[in-house]
Design a protein around this motif. Structure first.
Motif, PDB file in Angstrom:
ATOM      1  N   ILE A  95       0.690  -1.256   0.041  1.00  9.92           N
ATOM      2  CA  ILE A  95      -0.062  -0.227   0.299  1.00  9.92           C
ATOM      3  C   ILE A  95       1.131   1.243  -0.193  1.00  9.92           C
ATOM      4  N   SER A  96       2.140   1.628   0.848  1.00  9.54           N
ATOM      5  CA  SER A  96       2.363   2.137   1.107  1.00  9.54           C
ATOM      6  C   SER A  96       3.600   2.738  -0.201  1.00  9.54           C
ATOM      7  N   THR A  97       3.787   1.518  -0.594  1.00 11.87           N
ATOM      8  CA  THR A  97       4.748   1.758  -1.870  1.00 11.87           C
ATOM      9  C   THR A  97       4.174   1.949  -3.565  1.00 11.87           C
ATOM     10  N   ILE A  98       2.431   1.469  -3.125  1.00 10.01           N
ATOM     11  CA  ILE A  98       1.826   2.254  -4.242  1.00 10.01           C
ATOM     12  C   ILE A  98       1.202   3.574  -4.555  1.00 10.01           C
ATOM     13  N   PHE A  99       1.250   3.773  -3.009  1.00  7.38           N
ATOM     14  CA  PHE A  99       0.479   5.338  -3.049  1.00  7.38           C
ATOM     15  C   PHE A  99       1.591   6.310  -3.430  1.00  7.38           C
ATOM     16  N   ILE A 100       3.089   5.913  -2.482  1.00 12.57           N
ATOM     17  CA  ILE A 100       4.429   6.818  -2.735  1.00 12.57           C
ATOM     18  C   ILE A 100       4.348   6.973  -3.945  1.00 12.57           C
ATOM     19  N   LEU A 101       4.321   6.456  -5.176  1.00 13.12           N
ATOM     20  CA  LEU A 101       4.844   6.421  -6.824  1.00 13.12           C
ATOM     21  C   LEU A 101       3.206   7.364  -7.193  1.00 13.12           C
ATOM     22  N   SER A 102       2.557   7.606  -6.188  1.00 16.78           N
ATOM     23  CA  SER A 102       1.489   7.988  -6.709  1.00 16.78           C
ATOM     24  C   SER A 102       1.044   9.378  -7.057  1.00 16.78           C
ATOM     25  N   PHE A 103       1.506   9.446  -5.755  1.00 23.98           N
ATOM     26  CA  PHE A 103       1.915  11.180  -5.459  1.00 23.98           C
ATOM     27  C   PHE A 103       3.705  11.583  -5.802  1.00 23.98           C
ATOM     28  N   TYR A 104       4.270  11.114  -5.450  1.00 25.70           N
ATOM     29  CA  TYR A 104       5.380  11.739  -5.490  1.00 25.70           C
ATOM     30  C   TYR A 104       6.037  12.004  -6.410  1.00 25.70           C
ATOM     31  N   LYS A 105       6.663  12.919  -7.379  1.00 24.24           N
ATOM     32  CA  LYS A 105       7.281  13.276  -8.799  1.00 24.24           C
ATOM     33  C   LYS A 105       8.936  12.978  -9.256  1.00 24.24           C
ATOM     34  N   GLU A 106       9.411  13.351  -7.362  1.00 25.94           N
ATOM     35  CA  GLU A 106      10.959  13.443  -7.642  1.00 25.94           C
ATOM     36  C   GLU A 106      11.577  12.080  -8.008  1.00 25.94           C
ATOM     37  N   HIS A 107      12.313  11.873  -8.169  1.00 30.64           N
ATOM     38  CA  HIS A 107      12.806  10.794  -8.584  1.00 30.64           C
ATOM     39  C   HIS A 107      13.691  10.230  -7.928  1.00 30.64           C
ATOM     40  N   LYS A 108      14.190  11.516  -6.513  1.00 31.14           N
ATOM     41  CA  LYS A 108      15.669  11.458  -5.809  1.00 31.14           C
ATOM     42  C   LYS A 108      14.693  10.912  -4.829  1.00 31.14           C
ATOM     43  N   VAL A 109      13.680  11.686  -4.301  1.00 26.76           N
ATOM     44  CA  VAL A 109      12.560  10.915  -3.345  1.00 26.76           C
ATOM     45  C   VAL A 109      12.432   9.736  -3.193  1.00 26.76           C
ATOM     46  N   ASN A 110      11.412   9.189  -4.770  1.00 27.65           N
ATOM     47  CA  ASN A 110      10.958   8.340  -4.614  1.00 27.65           C
ATOM     48  C   ASN A 110      12.378   6.953  -4.363  1.00 27.65           C
ATOM     49  N   HIS A 111      13.076   7.233  -5.369  1.00 24.82           N
ATOM     50  CA  HIS A 111      14.357   6.144  -4.881  1.00 24.82           C
ATOM     51  C   HIS A 111      15.216   5.638  -3.532  1.00 24.82           C
ATOM     52  N   ASP A 112      15.138   7.243  -3.188  1.00 23.72           N
ATOM     53  CA  ASP A 112      15.624   6.629  -1.320  1.00 23.72           C
ATOM     54  C   ASP A 112      14.584   5.935  -0.469  1.00 23.72           C
ATOM     55  N   ILE A 113      13.341   6.661  -0.775  1.00 17.61           N
ATOM     56  CA  ILE A 113      12.268   5.903  -0.075  1.00 17.61           C
ATOM     57  C   ILE A 113      11.917   5.079  -0.108  1.00 17.61           C
ATOM     58  N   LEU A 114      11.520   4.064  -1.010  1.00 18.65           N
ATOM     59  CA  LEU A 114      11.351   3.169  -1.785  1.00 18.65           C
ATOM     60  C   LEU A 114      12.586   1.957  -1.913  1.00 18.65           C
ATOM     61  N   LYS A 115      14.108   2.047  -2.002  1.00 23.59           N
ATOM     62  CA  LYS A 115      15.329   1.668  -1.573  1.00 23.59           C
ATOM     63  C   LYS A 115      15.120   1.312  -0.300  1.00 23.59           C
ATOM     64  N   GLY A 116      14.941   2.271   0.602  1.00 20.58           N
ATOM     65  CA  GLY A 116      15.133   2.124   2.295  1.00 20.58           C
ATOM     66  C   GLY A 116      13.549   1.355   2.505  1.00 20.58           C
ATOM     67  N   SER A 117      12.630   1.107   1.697  1.00 20.79           N
ATOM     68  CA  SER A 117      11.107   0.627   2.546  1.00 20.79           C
ATOM     69  C   SER A 117      10.980  -0.943   1.855  1.00 20.79           C
ATOM     70  N   SER A 118      11.878  -1.551   1.013  1.00 20.39           N
ATOM     71  CA  SER A 118      12.721  -2.599   0.458  1.00 20.39           C
ATOM     72  C   SER A 118      13.329  -3.364   1.700  1.00 20.39           C
ATOM     73  N   LEU A 119      14.047  -2.537   2.591  1.00 16.35           N
ATOM     74  CA  LEU A 119      15.261  -3.216   2.525  1.00 16.35           C
ATOM     75  C   LEU A 119      14.411  -3.494   4.359  1.00 16.35           C
ATOM     76  N   LEU A 120      13.747  -2.588   4.212  1.00 14.49           N
ATOM     77  CA  LEU A 120      12.630  -2.620   5.900  1.00 14.49           C
ATOM     78  C   LEU A 120      11.478  -3.966   5.905  1.00 14.49           C
ATOM     79  N   ILE A 121      10.824  -3.711   4.830  1.00 14.46           N
ATOM     80  CA  ILE A 121      10.528  -4.938   4.644  1.00 14.46           C
ATOM     81  C   ILE A 121      11.177  -6.486   4.497  1.00 14.46           C
ATOM     82  N   PHE A 122      12.453  -6.485   4.048  1.00 15.39           N
ATOM     83  CA  PHE A 122      12.521  -7.578   4.241  1.00 15.39           C
ATOM     84  C   PHE A 122      13.323  -7.656   5.441  1.00 15.39           C
TER      85      PHE A 122
END
Length: 564
Positions: A95-122
């Motif tokens: 849910i968080s991943t889809i929501f972040i992608l639907s709102f944040y347009k900055e690639h760097k913000v997306n990159h850092d957040i999604l990379k960290g969240s994937s490791l957090l879930i793992f």
């Protein structure tokens, strides 16, 4: 297939780590969303599969390390409890991943957040599927590391001098968890959970005397372990901490952290229950701790004046209630309440995050208003999450609330009145505070930045679809899962899953505090009416010249304005 649950988040992290800087980054984002959704689907399949098995004992898959010398057989421990936590973690993660992608347009913000969240879930998945102390500690360290990466602490050196206390608390937390696991190994001579759990029969040989109270070494160890977890979570609430939720740029990260740390905290308590099931001191302390946390965070969300802290304090108060239920040994009620509460909180987190993002990061409630005309769909979804959280019939929260009231039958008569008073006050303040803030944000006088207000629109098809799916879950999930948690048979099932042998009374079957349920419904209704009176009716009648200059009315109006 079960191993895919771990491969997908790790694959997502590695994809962003090595391919996150390519020009066509949208392909990576689309792949990440697909991976997280697929991981959730696999976890849903695993939960239904374990639910249909006749064998209720833990299942082990994919042996990683096996050592007879250390009595270590490292594999994934999967049972109904673990699969439920996996389902929650992957649900919030997708849910968080889809929501972040639907709102944040900055690639760097997306990159850092999604990379960290994937490791957090793992890391969270590694923690909850552990069958030994090494994997348990490794999973927790991955969670800590990913939290560090997400908040990007290393780039905020100017705040380092303000984080001395936070640094000390975190080191004490790390030391407490390490020493707790080390002493567990020392007392059992094994890293393996099954061997450790069998050692509770020897617990009487390891008794200590603390302040004239006899307790086993296992009770002390597990209390220090859970207290160390709470000490680590303290960093999210300190104003001078870089990890403070109010300093995090993305409101959705509050949801992500809550969806990871809350199940992890429940795992810290429930995984080691076989070591303390015959001792009452530990459970009495847990009951007291749950009540203290509930009271503290109830007061905090009542006085909160911004949406970020409001949702955080509401989530923390629900965590206190779950701890209280575990202290009562109502494990099926605690887990059912965790499932329904996570869905309700996810809806509120996302709805409030939409409002904050539409107002360009503004989260002060007194700087909002009249958003019902700009965001009617968001108001509807917020209302559904609110009704489910307070337990209005027949939303999902209603069924878990019924089970909680049934659990009160097991409380000592001398304590039940105090527990009922706390419960009544919490329900009233929760209903009143959430609806009050919803009325201020959506219906009261518009205090928004007029330029931002005029630009607000709800053209967000993906987000609306996401919230619609959540709304369906809030309406039907409680009814669908009710038979899995309510009654004597489910109570026996969850005792078996958690490897505990606590006695439960069949006389409680089909007995519910009907009068208490009616009372709480009346309390919710009175809180709702009071909110309408204070923030809709009184501002309307305040336009009357005769009433407007009444001294009593002026004092009451000024009091309401201070609490807005």
């Amino acid at each position: 297939m079960e191993i895919l649950i771990f491969i997908f988040p790790l694959l997502s992290f590695l994809t962003f780590q090595f391919f996150g800087r390519i020009k066509n980054i949208k392909i990576i984002y689309a792949l990440n969303s697909f991976i997280m959704i697929l991981s959730f689907v696999v976890s849903l399949y695993l939960f239904s599969k374990l639910l249909g098995l006749e064998n209720d004992l833990p299942l082990y898959f994919y042996s990683i390390i096996k050592s007879e010398y250390f009595l270590l057989d490292w594999s994934l421990r999967l049972d109904l409890f673990v699969s439920g936590l996996i389902l929650i973690i992957n649900f919030v993660g997708s849910i968080s991943t889809i929501f972040i992608l639907s709102f944040y347009k900055e690639h760097k913000v997306n990159h850092d957040i999604l990379k960290g969240s994937s490791l957090l879930i793992f890391g969270a998945l590694t923690l909850v599927t552990s069958n030994n102390l090494i994997q348990f500690y490794l999973g927790w360290q991955i969670i800590i590391l990913s939290s560090y990466l997400i908040t990007n602490l290393s780039k905020k050196q100017n705040d380092f001098h303000n984080n001395g206390n936070v640094f000390l608390f975190n080191r004490l937390s790390d030391l407490g968890i390490f020493l707790s696991l080390f002493f567990l190994y020392s007392n059992t001579n094994s890293f393996d959970f099954d061997v450790i759990f069998e050692s509770h029969y020897l617990a009487k040989n390891y008794e200590s005397n603390l302040l004239d109270i006899e307790c086993s070494n296992f009770e002390l160890i597990l209390f220090v372990l859970f207290l160390s977890f709470l000490l680590r979570c303290k960093q999210f609430f300190k104003k001078d901490s870089t990890y403070n939720f109010l300093k995090i740029k993305s409101s959705t990260l509050a949801l992500l952290y809550s969806g990871i740390y809350l199940p992890s905290g429940i795992y810290f308590l429930l995984r080691f229950l076989p070591l303390t099931q015959t001792y009452y001191n530990f459970f009495n302390i847990i009951i007291l701790l749950g009540l203290i946390l509930t009271i503290i965070f109830t007061f905090l969300f009542f006085i909160s004046k911004d949406l970020k802290s409001l949702t955080l304090y509401v989530a923390s108060s629900q965590f206190g209630i779950i701890i209280f239920l575990i202290g009562l040994k109502a494990y099926n009620g605690a887990f059912f309440y965790l499932l329904t509460t996570i869905i309700s909180l996810t809806m509120l987190f996302l709805s409030f995050a939409i409002i904050i993002m539409k107002l360009n990061g503004e989260h002060q409630i007194n700087k909002m208003g009249s958003l019902i005309f700009k965001t009617p769909s968001t108001f509807l979804f917020t209302l559904i999450g609110f009704l489910s959280l307070i337990g209005i019939p027949f939303f999902s929260g209603f069924y878990s609330k019924k089970l909680i009231f049934t659990s009160l039958l097991s409380i000592n008569d001398s304590f039940i009145i105090f527990a009922i008073i706390i419960c009544v006050c919490h329900i009233y303040l929760l209903s009143y505070t959430l609806l009050k803030n919803m009325l201020i944000v959506f219906f009261c006088q518009n205090n928004c930045n007029i330029h931002l207000y005029n630009k607000i629109n709800e053209k967000m098809m993906l987000t609306k679809t996401l919230l619609f799916v959540l709304a369906i879950c809030l309406i039907f999930s409680g009814w669908l899962l009710n038979n899995l948690f309510s009654g004597s048979n489910p109570e026996y099932l969850w005792n078996l899953v958690l490897n505990v042998h606590s006695d439960f009374s069949l006389k409680h079957e089909n007995q519910i505090f009907v009068w208490f349920i009616k009372l709480t419904n009346i309390i919710c209704l009175s809180a709702i009416l009071m909110s309408f009176l204070n923030y809709i009716v009184i501002p309307k009648i305040g336009n009357n010249v005769k009433i407007k200059h009444n001294k009593l009315f002026k004092k009451y109006s000024s009091f309401l304005s201070l609490n807005r």
